[in-house]
Write an enzyme that holds these catalytic residues in place. Structure first.
Site, PDB file in Angstrom:
ATOM      1  CE1 TYR A 127      -9.335  -2.651   0.573  1.00 60.82           C
ATOM      2  CE2 TYR A 127      -8.415  -0.931  -0.825  1.00 60.82           C
ATOM      3  CZ  TYR A 127      -8.246  -2.004   0.038  1.00 60.82           C
ATOM      4  OH  TYR A 127      -6.975  -2.438   0.346  1.00 60.82           O
ATOM      5  CD  GLU A 130      -9.116  -8.927  -3.381  1.00 62.87           C
ATOM      6  OE1 GLU A 130     -10.001  -8.657  -2.546  1.00 62.87           O
ATOM      7  OE2 GLU A 130      -8.000  -9.379  -3.060  1.00 62.87           O
ATOM      8  CE  LYS A 156      -3.898  -2.292   2.320  1.00 64.21           C
ATOM      9  NZ  LYS A 156      -4.893  -2.205   3.425  1.00 64.21           N
ATOM     10  CG  ASN A 169      -3.589  -2.288   6.879  1.00 65.34           C
ATOM     11  OD1 ASN A 169      -3.470  -1.932   5.712  1.00 65.34           O
ATOM     12  ND2 ASN A 169      -4.612  -2.991   7.314  1.00 65.34           N
ATOM     13  CB  THR A 190      -7.037  -5.588  10.074  1.00 64.38           C
ATOM     14  OG1 THR A 190      -7.596  -6.740   9.442  1.00 64.38           O
ATOM     15  CG2 THR A 190      -7.386  -4.334   9.286  1.00 64.38           C
ATOM     16  CG  PHE A 237     -12.896   2.157   7.530  1.00 59.90           C
ATOM     17  CD1 PHE A 237     -12.497   1.535   6.358  1.00 59.90           C
ATOM     18  CD2 PHE A 237     -13.512   1.383   8.501  1.00 59.90           C
ATOM     19  CE1 PHE A 237     -12.696   0.181   6.145  1.00 59.90           C
ATOM     20  CE2 PHE A 237     -13.727   0.016   8.307  1.00 59.90           C
ATOM     21  CZ  PHE A 237     -13.317  -0.577   7.120  1.00 59.90           C
ATOM     22  NE  ARG A 244      -6.541 -12.136   5.816  1.00 60.78           N
ATOM     23  CZ  ARG A 244      -7.247 -11.007   5.773  1.00 60.78           C
ATOM     24  NH1 ARG A 244      -7.223 -10.236   4.674  1.00 60.78           N
ATOM     25  NH2 ARG A 244      -7.944 -10.607   6.795  1.00 60.78           N
ATOM     26  NE  ARG A 270      -2.303  -5.735   7.039  1.00 62.69           N
ATOM     27  CZ  ARG A 270      -3.481  -6.268   6.741  1.00 62.69           C
ATOM     28  NH1 ARG A 270      -4.021  -7.192   7.517  1.00 62.69           N
ATOM     29  NH2 ARG A 270      -4.135  -5.877   5.672  1.00 62.69           N
TER      30      ARG A 270
HETATM   31  P1  ADP Z   1      -7.963  -6.723   5.881  1.00 61.44           P
HETATM   32  O1  ADP Z   1      -7.231  -5.801   4.923  1.00 61.44           O
HETATM   33  O2  ADP Z   1      -7.071  -7.197   7.003  1.00 61.44           O
HETATM   34  O3  ADP Z   1      -8.677  -7.859   5.189  1.00 61.44           O
HETATM   35  P2  ADP Z   1     -10.562  -5.392   6.184  1.00 61.44           P
HETATM   36  O4  ADP Z   1     -11.017  -6.141   4.983  1.00 61.44           O
HETATM   37  O5  ADP Z   1     -11.390  -5.419   7.413  1.00 61.44           O
HETATM   38  O6  ADP Z   1      -9.081  -5.838   6.614  1.00 61.44           O
HETATM   39  O7  ADP Z   1     -10.377  -3.834   5.808  1.00 61.44           O
HETATM   40  C1  ADP Z   1      -9.832  -3.450   4.561  1.00 61.44           C
HETATM   41  C2  ADP Z   1      -8.894  -2.300   4.800  1.00 61.44           C
HETATM   42  O8  ADP Z   1      -9.628  -1.164   5.265  1.00 61.44           O
HETATM   43  C3  ADP Z   1      -7.827  -2.523   5.869  1.00 61.44           C
HETATM   44  O9  ADP Z   1      -6.719  -3.263   5.405  1.00 61.44           O
HETATM   45  C4  ADP Z   1      -7.466  -1.113   6.262  1.00 61.44           C
HETATM   46  O10 ADP Z   1      -6.584  -0.498   5.302  1.00 61.44           O
HETATM   47  C5  ADP Z   1      -8.823  -0.420   6.171  1.00 61.44           C
HETATM   48  N1  ADP Z   1      -9.492  -0.398   7.483  1.00 61.44           N
HETATM   49  C6  ADP Z   1     -10.066  -1.442   8.136  1.00 61.44           C
HETATM   50  N2  ADP Z   1     -10.588  -1.079   9.326  1.00 61.44           N
HETATM   51  C7  ADP Z   1     -10.336   0.255   9.437  1.00 61.44           C
HETATM   52  C8  ADP Z   1     -10.627   1.243  10.436  1.00 61.44           C
HETATM   53  N3  ADP Z   1     -11.291   0.937  11.558  1.00 61.44           N
HETATM   54  N4  ADP Z   1     -10.216   2.521  10.213  1.00 61.44           N
HETATM   55  C9  ADP Z   1      -9.566   2.864   9.075  1.00 61.44           C
HETATM   56  N5  ADP Z   1      -9.265   1.978   8.084  1.00 61.44           N
HETATM   57  C10 ADP Z   1      -9.641   0.695   8.260  1.00 61.44           C
END
Ligand code: ADP
Length: 140
Positions: free
Chosen positions: A51, A128, A11, A114, A93, A59, A87, A104
């Site tokens: 997304y 994807e 990212k 992250n 996350t 968010f 993962r 991470r």
């Molecule tokens: P992951 O990427 O671990 O699968 P998610 O699918 O829950 O996690 O979320 C997608 C992305 O959205 C995260 O990797 C992160 O960049 C962002 N994100 C998730 N939760 C939050 C939050 N509470 N505040 C801000 N950004 C978030």
């Protein structure tokens, strides 16, 4: 052998911090084979599309802005049980909850910024991967 694939992005935060090389090294050292690789930048529209599943989350706007603010590295990776193995390699996350040694934990700044993306299912990995790469750009 039951080999399969996952999709990842390094990212914008990790690119800005100069961690592309270290992250790709961690990925390769963990036994993943890179079958597609691209240095690119998402438009806000493309980031929003990628997304879209998070559209209703508070968010979402912040996430779209973050993911389109600078270049990313996109890749398709191959390894046995790739989605789950990747993962595990990247960690939780929220980097505050990520296990020691995970990508991470080492490189992420916050739950939003992250460092890396990792697909959460074989189905999403395929979707994807196809979002970012043409068939002619994948070398399996
Ligand atoms: P992951 O990427 O671990 O699968 P998610 O699918 O829950 O996690 O979320 C997608 C992305 O959205 C995260 O990797 C992160 O960049 C962002 N994100 C998730 N939760 C939050 C939050 N509470 N505040 C801000 N950004 C978030």
């Amino acid at each position: 052998m039951a080999t399969n694939r996952t999709f990842t992005m390094i990212k914008p935060d990790a690119v800005e911090s100069g961690h592309i090389g270290a992250i790709l090294n961690d990925i390769c050292a963990a036994g993943f084979k890179i079958v597609a690789l691209k240095y690119t930048k998402l438009s806000a529209e493309k980031a929003g599309e990628f997304y879209a599943v998070h559209k209703e989350r508070p968010f979402y706007g912040e996430l779209v802005e973050f993911m389109s603010r600078g270049p990313i590295v996109a890749a398709i990776l191959e390894k046995e049980n790739a989605v789950e193995a990747f993962r595990t390699l990247i960690g939780a996350t929220n980097p505050a909850n990520a296990a020691e040694g995970t990508i991470r934990k080492k490189y992420a700044k916050s739950i939003g910024e992250n460092a890396v993306h990792g697909s959460d299912s074989d189905e999403n990995a395929a979707i994807e991967g196809a979002f970012h790469f043409a068939g002619t750009e994948i070398f399996g």
